[in-house]
Design an enzyme around this catalytic site. Structure first.
Site, PDB file in Angstrom:
ATOM      1  N   LYS A  22       0.120  46.166  37.022  1.00 44.09           N
ATOM      2  CA  LYS A  22      -0.278  46.863  38.254  1.00 44.09           C
ATOM      3  C   LYS A  22      -1.278  47.975  37.934  1.00 44.09           C
ATOM      4  CE  LYS A  22       2.499  50.198  40.045  1.00 44.09           C
ATOM      5  NZ  LYS A  22       1.753  51.456  40.227  1.00 44.09           N
ATOM      6  N   ASN A  23      -0.911  48.824  36.989  1.00 38.19           N
ATOM      7  CA  ASN A  23      -1.740  50.008  36.734  1.00 38.19           C
ATOM      8  C   ASN A  23      -3.098  49.673  36.128  1.00 38.19           C
ATOM      9  OD1 ASN A  23       0.248  51.556  37.784  1.00 38.19           O
ATOM     10  ND2 ASN A  23       0.910  52.484  35.859  1.00 38.19           N
ATOM     11  N   ARG A  94      -1.575  56.875  45.153  1.00 34.90           N
ATOM     12  CA  ARG A  94      -2.469  57.802  44.467  1.00 34.90           C
ATOM     13  C   ARG A  94      -3.670  57.134  43.815  1.00 34.90           C
ATOM     14  NH1 ARG A  94      -1.422  62.748  42.553  1.00 34.90           N
ATOM     15  NH2 ARG A  94      -2.457  62.230  40.622  1.00 34.90           N
ATOM     16  N   CYS A 118       4.015  63.701  45.677  1.00 39.35           N
ATOM     17  CA  CYS A 118       4.622  62.483  45.166  1.00 39.35           C
ATOM     18  C   CYS A 118       6.110  62.728  45.051  1.00 39.35           C
ATOM     19  CB  CYS A 118       4.007  62.202  43.806  1.00 39.35           C
ATOM     20  SG  CYS A 118       4.776  60.918  42.893  1.00 39.35           S
ATOM     21  N   ARG A 123       1.438  66.200  41.811  1.00 38.76           N
ATOM     22  CA  ARG A 123       0.651  65.519  40.782  1.00 38.76           C
ATOM     23  C   ARG A 123      -0.806  65.850  41.086  1.00 38.76           C
ATOM     24  NH1 ARG A 123       2.516  59.450  40.666  1.00 38.76           N
ATOM     25  NH2 ARG A 123       1.210  59.302  38.818  1.00 38.76           N
ATOM     26  N   PRO A 124      -1.323  66.873  40.408  1.00 36.40           N
ATOM     27  CA  PRO A 124      -2.634  67.398  40.770  1.00 36.40           C
ATOM     28  C   PRO A 124      -3.786  66.460  40.417  1.00 36.40           C
ATOM     29  CG  PRO A 124      -1.778  68.492  38.804  1.00 36.40           C
ATOM     30  CD  PRO A 124      -0.701  67.580  39.290  1.00 36.40           C
ATOM     31  N   VAL A 125      -4.956  66.709  41.018  1.00 35.07           N
ATOM     32  CA  VAL A 125      -6.171  65.965  40.653  1.00 35.07           C
ATOM     33  C   VAL A 125      -7.266  66.947  40.226  1.00 35.07           C
ATOM     34  CG1 VAL A 125      -5.770  63.867  42.008  1.00 35.07           C
ATOM     35  CG2 VAL A 125      -6.826  65.846  43.104  1.00 35.07           C
ATOM     36  N   ASP A 126      -6.841  68.162  39.844  1.00 37.58           N
ATOM     37  CA  ASP A 126      -7.829  69.184  39.474  1.00 37.58           C
ATOM     38  C   ASP A 126      -8.745  68.733  38.334  1.00 37.58           C
ATOM     39  OD1 ASP A 126      -5.328  69.307  38.040  1.00 37.58           O
ATOM     40  OD2 ASP A 126      -6.071  71.104  37.031  1.00 37.58           O
ATOM     41  N   LEU A 127      -8.195  67.984  37.376  1.00 34.81           N
ATOM     42  CA  LEU A 127      -9.013  67.567  36.231  1.00 34.81           C
ATOM     43  C   LEU A 127     -10.073  66.556  36.645  1.00 34.81           C
ATOM     44  CD1 LEU A 127      -6.208  67.148  33.551  1.00 34.81           C
ATOM     45  CD2 LEU A 127      -7.959  68.932  33.619  1.00 34.81           C
ATOM     46  N   ASP A 309       6.972  56.051  32.217  1.00 38.49           N
ATOM     47  CA  ASP A 309       7.327  55.007  33.189  1.00 38.49           C
ATOM     48  C   ASP A 309       8.537  54.179  32.764  1.00 38.49           C
ATOM     49  OD1 ASP A 309       5.378  55.822  34.899  1.00 38.49           O
ATOM     50  OD2 ASP A 309       3.976  54.201  34.464  1.00 38.49           O
ATOM     51  N   VAL A 331       5.863  64.438  29.985  1.00 40.07           N
ATOM     52  CA  VAL A 331       4.658  64.122  30.775  1.00 40.07           C
ATOM     53  C   VAL A 331       4.841  64.617  32.204  1.00 40.07           C
ATOM     54  CG1 VAL A 331       3.130  62.280  31.570  1.00 40.07           C
ATOM     55  CG2 VAL A 331       4.175  62.131  29.302  1.00 40.07           C
ATOM     56  N   ARG A 401       6.237  47.634  45.535  1.00 40.25           N
ATOM     57  CA  ARG A 401       4.966  48.237  45.136  1.00 40.25           C
ATOM     58  C   ARG A 401       4.598  47.815  43.716  1.00 40.25           C
ATOM     59  NH1 ARG A 401       4.972  54.209  44.747  1.00 40.25           N
ATOM     60  NH2 ARG A 401       3.071  53.554  43.729  1.00 40.25           N
TER      61      ARG A 401
HETATM   62  C1  UD1 Z   1      -0.679  57.133  35.498  1.00 39.55           C
HETATM   63  C2  UD1 Z   1       0.184  55.985  35.955  1.00 39.55           C
HETATM   64  C3  UD1 Z   1       1.650  56.415  36.071  1.00 39.55           C
HETATM   65  C4  UD1 Z   1       2.108  57.046  34.752  1.00 39.55           C
HETATM   66  C5  UD1 Z   1       1.149  58.142  34.304  1.00 39.55           C
HETATM   67  C6  UD1 Z   1       1.458  58.694  32.919  1.00 39.55           C
HETATM   68  C7  UD1 Z   1      -1.279  54.672  37.375  1.00 39.55           C
HETATM   69  C8  UD1 Z   1      -1.618  54.218  38.746  1.00 39.55           C
HETATM   70  N1  UD1 Z   1      -0.270  55.528  37.263  1.00 39.55           N
HETATM   71  O1  UD1 Z   1      -0.593  58.147  36.501  1.00 39.55           O
HETATM   72  O2  UD1 Z   1       2.422  55.265  36.350  1.00 39.55           O
HETATM   73  O3  UD1 Z   1       3.383  57.612  34.929  1.00 39.55           O
HETATM   74  O4  UD1 Z   1      -0.213  57.621  34.246  1.00 39.55           O
HETATM   75  O5  UD1 Z   1       1.440  57.675  31.977  1.00 39.55           O
HETATM   76  O6  UD1 Z   1      -1.864  54.228  36.411  1.00 39.55           O
HETATM   77  N2  UD1 Z   1      -2.605  66.103  35.418  1.00 39.55           N
HETATM   78  C9  UD1 Z   1      -3.146  67.331  35.760  1.00 39.55           C
HETATM   79  N3  UD1 Z   1      -4.300  67.341  36.500  1.00 39.55           N
HETATM   80  C10 UD1 Z   1      -4.942  66.199  36.874  1.00 39.55           C
HETATM   81  C11 UD1 Z   1      -4.382  64.965  36.517  1.00 39.55           C
HETATM   82  C12 UD1 Z   1      -3.201  64.947  35.789  1.00 39.55           C
HETATM   83  O7  UD1 Z   1      -2.606  68.377  35.440  1.00 39.55           O
HETATM   84  O8  UD1 Z   1      -5.989  66.293  37.541  1.00 39.55           O
HETATM   85  C13 UD1 Z   1      -1.349  66.059  34.640  1.00 39.55           C
HETATM   86  C14 UD1 Z   1      -0.182  65.434  35.410  1.00 39.55           C
HETATM   87  O9  UD1 Z   1       0.467  66.362  36.232  1.00 39.55           O
HETATM   88  C15 UD1 Z   1       0.688  64.928  34.267  1.00 39.55           C
HETATM   89  C16 UD1 Z   1      -0.321  64.544  33.186  1.00 39.55           C
HETATM   90  O10 UD1 Z   1      -1.540  65.178  33.551  1.00 39.55           O
HETATM   91  O11 UD1 Z   1       1.522  65.956  33.784  1.00 39.55           O
HETATM   92  C17 UD1 Z   1      -0.570  63.062  33.038  1.00 39.55           C
HETATM   93  O12 UD1 Z   1      -0.860  62.496  34.316  1.00 39.55           O
HETATM   94  P1  UD1 Z   1      -1.878  61.271  34.486  1.00 39.55           P
HETATM   95  O13 UD1 Z   1      -2.063  60.623  33.154  1.00 39.55           O
HETATM   96  O14 UD1 Z   1      -3.084  61.737  35.203  1.00 39.55           O
HETATM   97  O15 UD1 Z   1      -1.064  60.305  35.433  1.00 39.55           O
HETATM   98  P2  UD1 Z   1      -1.655  59.329  36.537  1.00 39.55           P
HETATM   99  O16 UD1 Z   1      -2.984  58.815  36.107  1.00 39.55           O
HETATM  100  O17 UD1 Z   1      -1.548  59.967  37.871  1.00 39.55           O
END
Ligand code: UD1
Length: 422
Positions: A22-23, A94, A118, A123-127, A309, A331, A401
């Protein structure tokens, strides 16, 4: 809405074919928007998240033909004329946020809803956003939407370090950079197989990406990418889930086919310590369980570490081990919504901050429990399959899902799972 009625305990005996990931599928679908001709993707699983993302992509005018019987999908962005990903769709999943990178790549502009929270905390998207700004993309936020634009057709690029490393941000930034950035470096990039697969696909389409599979990616823009035929990877989380499900019952003897065991990272190291009979033979994995399951404590880490996961499934397995164990999630710190539900089935689990302590050798017995998210839900199914008597798992839409034909696959190897309207 449906629920599952599960009768236990049942060992799992037989063979389960693993579905496409899926991912990994969603980034590949997003990459198709960057091509100048149609793209064919194989091993695409029939899952709710895939249908949601298909809809998000179709909103743009891109045509998406999903041959469900063949698990094959053809995407053609020739008529892409809308660069918006609306809230109604993005809030459901997401990964729709990948449209930001895909639309920047295709059209140089995008309006994409912020994904929101979530089930396991913010689960931020700041990065993602900081990375695009570093690349030279103009990012503005207004009323829950991200507006991305560029002055000319390309940007200079830059040098961006992800802290923490993020799968989603790496994918989004790669998608945005390959056709737009003169030179963009991503440091501390995610090395998860999903990221590697996307980068390899883009390279085959004609992208210039250096360092694939390492934590430093250097991307230099190319003017055109061509559509190709490409195969998705099997789902490593589904593989790990079924391995754990098999280990839960002492009489299970389960073979998984169509796996890529090398993509399981360090997970098999923990699995071996359980004392189960476990063999890898090419793309097949066979698990014969044991009545003397050893307690094994794990800590989740980014790839190749133990995957977050599989954290909930592992803690569920540990209820059957011969002693106490601890599962720590580094994580996500707040991903334990399954614990109260598991305790309703008779589990003895205690959460403290980002750790759960699990008392082993507990006898589980059937009860009504509620799914809270995808991995929590499958853990409850696994627990119900070894619990004595009848369990009801409510709100199983979470499972649809992310697990293709879950009850069929499990019933085929001896489980007793019935789907009924809730
Ligand atoms: C993806 C997977 C999810 C898995 C996760 C970690 C998909 C659709 N989902 O989620 O199943 O659990 O990887 O392996 O592929 N973070 C920030 N800022 C950001 C983005 C992330 O601080 O802008 C932090 C998150 O809060 C978390 C860490 O980075 O603590 C890792 O998250 P991330 O790898 O981004 O997870 P997803 O891509 O959302």
């Amino acid at each position: 809405m449906d629920k599952f009625i599960i009768e236990g305990p049942t060992p799992l005996i037989g063979t389960i074919p693993v579905s496409g990931s899926k991912n990994a599928a969603m980034p590949l679908m997003a990459a198709a928007l960057l091509a100048n001709s149609p793209t064919t993707l194989n091993l695409i699983p029939r899952l709710k998240d895939i249908y949601t993302f298909k809809k998000v992509i179709e909103e743009t005018g891109t045509s998406v033909n999903f041959n469900e019987d063949a698990n094959s999908m053809v995407l053609d962005p020739a008529n892409l004329n809308n660069t918006e990903a609306p809230y109604e769709l993005v809030r459901r999943m997401r990964a729709s946020f990948y449209m930001l990178g895909a639309l920047i790549g295709n059209a140089g502009e995008a309006k994409v809803s912020l994904p929101g929270g979530c089930a396991w905390g913010p689960r931020p998207v700041d990065l993602h956003l900081k990375g695009f700004e570093e690349m030279g993309i103009n990012i503005e936020l207004d009323q829950g939407y991200v507006y991305a634009s560029i002055k000319n057709s390309t940007v200079e690029g830059g040098d961006f370090t992800l802290n923490p490393s993020s799968v989603g941000a790496t994918i989004n930034l790669v998608l945005g950079a390959v056709k737009r950035a003169e030179k963009f470096i991503i440091r501390n990039a995610a090395k998860e197989p999903d990221v590697v697969l996307l980068c390899k696909m883009l390279a085959e389409m004609g992208a210039d990406i250096e360092g694939i599979g390492t934590d430093t990616l250097t991307i230099r823009k190319v003017d055109e990418l061509k559509g190709i035929e490409y195969s998705n990877d099997p789902d490593r989380i589904e593989t790990g889930t079924f391995m754990i499900a098999a280990a839960m019952h002492p009489e299970s003897d389960l073979t998984l086919t169509g796996c890529r065991p090398e993509q399981l990272g360090k997970f098999p190291d923990s699995f071996k310590k359980l004392g189960v009979d476990f063999k890898i033979d090419g793309t097949e994995i066979r698990i014969k369980s044991t009545a003397n399951l050893q307690p094994v404590s794990v800590t989740t880490k980014i790839y190749p570490g133990f995957p977050t996961d599989l954290q909930a499934q592992w803690a569920t397995l540990m209820t059957q081990a011969n002693g106490t164990s601890v599962v720590t999630d580094t994580v996500y710190f707040d991903r334990f919504s399954y614990v109260p539900e598991l305790n309703r089935l008779g589990g003895k689990l205690r959460v403290e901050k980002n750790k759960v302590t699990i008392q082993g050798k507990t006898i589980l017995s059937g009860a009504s429990v509620m799914s809270t998210d995808l991995r929590a839900s499958v853990s409850l199914v696994m627990a119900a399959m070894v619990a004595k008597g009848k369990s009801e798992i409510l709100r199983i839409y979470h499972l649809d899902r992310g697990y293709e034909q879950l009850e069929k696959k499990l019933n085929d190897v001896g489980a007793s799972i019935q789907r009924v309207p809730q």
